[in-house]
Design a protein around this motif. Structure first.
Motif, PDB file in Angstrom:
ATOM      1  N   ARG A  55      82.369   8.099   2.164  1.00  0.00           N
ATOM      2  CA  ARG A  55      82.542   7.537   3.505  1.00  0.00           C
ATOM      3  C   ARG A  55      83.595   8.334   4.266  1.00  0.00           C
ATOM      4  N   ASP A  97      88.916  -1.993   6.210  1.00  0.00           N
ATOM      5  CA  ASP A  97      89.679  -1.874   4.967  1.00  0.00           C
ATOM      6  C   ASP A  97      91.157  -2.135   5.216  1.00  0.00           C
ATOM      7  N   VAL A  98      91.624  -1.712   6.389  1.00  0.00           N
ATOM      8  CA  VAL A  98      93.047  -1.792   6.693  1.00  0.00           C
ATOM      9  C   VAL A  98      93.235  -1.937   8.194  1.00  0.00           C
ATOM     10  N   ARG A 124      81.798  -7.970   1.823  1.00  0.00           N
ATOM     11  CA  ARG A 124      82.974  -7.190   1.465  1.00  0.00           C
ATOM     12  C   ARG A 124      82.935  -6.814  -0.021  1.00  0.00           C
ATOM     13  N   SER A 127      80.550  -4.049  -0.570  1.00  0.00           N
ATOM     14  CA  SER A 127      81.044  -2.776  -0.031  1.00  0.00           C
ATOM     15  C   SER A 127      82.256  -2.251  -0.791  1.00  0.00           C
ATOM     16  N   GLN A 129      85.142  -3.754  -1.001  1.00  0.00           N
ATOM     17  CA  GLN A 129      86.366  -4.102  -0.288  1.00  0.00           C
ATOM     18  C   GLN A 129      87.033  -5.312  -0.927  1.00  0.00           C
ATOM     19  N   PRO A 133      91.411  -7.350   4.705  1.00  0.00           N
ATOM     20  CA  PRO A 133      92.015  -6.033   4.915  1.00  0.00           C
ATOM     21  C   PRO A 133      93.522  -6.069   4.705  1.00  0.00           C
ATOM     22  N   LEU A 204      91.044   3.876   1.769  1.00  0.00           N
ATOM     23  CA  LEU A 204      90.935   3.041   2.968  1.00  0.00           C
ATOM     24  C   LEU A 204      90.368   3.898   4.095  1.00  0.00           C
ATOM     25  N   THR A 205      89.074   3.802   4.317  1.00  0.00           N
ATOM     26  CA  THR A 205      88.408   4.681   5.276  1.00  0.00           C
ATOM     27  C   THR A 205      87.902   3.960   6.517  1.00  0.00           C
ATOM     28  N   ARG A 206      87.737   2.629   6.437  1.00  0.00           N
ATOM     29  CA  ARG A 206      87.325   1.856   7.608  1.00  0.00           C
ATOM     30  C   ARG A 206      88.596   1.305   8.237  1.00  0.00           C
TER      31      ARG A 206
END
Length: 275
Positions: A55, A97-98, A124, A127, A129, A133, A204-206
């Motif tokens: 991702r 994610d954050v 979540r 995914s 997660q 977040p 943490l990419t989203r």
């Protein structure tokens, strides 16, 4: 009443069934109804992972502004927000994610940990997660009250983003309070250009930032913002309130393209992506 206008070359309105419906066509009014949380989640979904499953980091901002450009009223955004704005606020958090936020905003808005949402628990987990977040606070001086619930009672540890030269005693205090310190800069302050990479290195990419204006301005100037979700509040405040982004200006204005538009009770919920 809510209406969603995905902006594409093929269609201007998407009906309740998900089929493309041009403006004025039979069935176009089917979009005039309340959108559910999962439908909003689909509308605001992050870009898909690559075919190899990796991702690419994606940083979006979520901000609110009055018609005359104020990002706050009496120092807070609550006075220019709405129930629908807060609903989308919750959905955007549930997808992330954050959540990246400046220390001044943490102090002014009395930030609390992100909460788990039952409606998004399954998605979540699927995914990869956590239940909610993480909150990542950007700060040079670490002038924060570590006795607040943001640090003492989060579902996932709160992150502190600071520079490698930050005061050691404050870094130690953050760690003692249970926060995880992430260095993203050689000096005392964070280097905005290194924020995305520092978080992506932790998986943490989203990424979602809720400002404030100074932090958003730094991210814009560094050229790392991919998307802006901007609520246009049908209010006028005048006065000297901040804009949604402050700080240094860019040498060349950044060009973004409108991706979607949602309306309720005069509030416009716009989504712009880097062109």
């Amino acid at each position: 009443m809510r209406r969603l206008f995905p902006v594409t070359y093929e269609t201007a309105v998407q009906g309740a069934t998900g089929a493309a419906v041009p403006p004025g066509a039979p069935g176009a009014d089917a979009a005039d109804r309340e959108w559910g949380l999962l439908e909003l989640a689909e509308a605001y979904a992050y870009p898909e992972a690559r075919t190899d499953g990796v991702r690419t980091p994606w940083l979006r901002a979520n901000m609110v502004s009055t018609l005359d450009g104020a990002a706050q009223h009496e120092g807070k955004s609550q006075g220019i927000s709405s129930a629908a704005d807060m609903r989308i606020f919750g959905v955007l958090r549930a997808l992330a994610d954050v959540v990246l936020v400046g220390a001044e905003t943490v102090r002014q808005e009395a930030y609390r940990p992100a909460r788990a949402r039952a409606e998004f628990a399954a998605s979540r987990e699927a995914s990869g997660q956590g239940p909610a977040p993480a909150i990542a606070v950007v700060t040079a001086g670490l002038d924060l009250d570590f006795s607040l619930p943001l640090f003492t009672a989060p579902l996932v540890p709160t992150l502190i983003l600071t520079g490698a030269a930050a005061a050691p005693d404050r870094v130690a205090a953050a760690g003692k309070a249970g926060a995880e310190v992430v260095f993203a800069g050689e000096g005392a302050a964070v280097d905005p250009a290194r924020v995305v990479g520092a978080l992506a290195d932790r998986g943490l990419t989203r990424l979602l930032t809720e400002g404030g204006p100074r932090l958003l301005g730094q991210l814009v100037a560094a050229g790392v913002l991919d998307e802006l979700c901007l609520t246009m509040s049908p209010t006028l405040t005048a006065g000297g309130a901040q804009r949604i982004a402050g700080g240094p200006s860019t040498e060349v204005p950044k060009r973004f393209e409108l991706a979607s538009l949602l309306e309720e009770a005069g509030f416009l919920f716009t989504r712009y992506r880097r062109s």
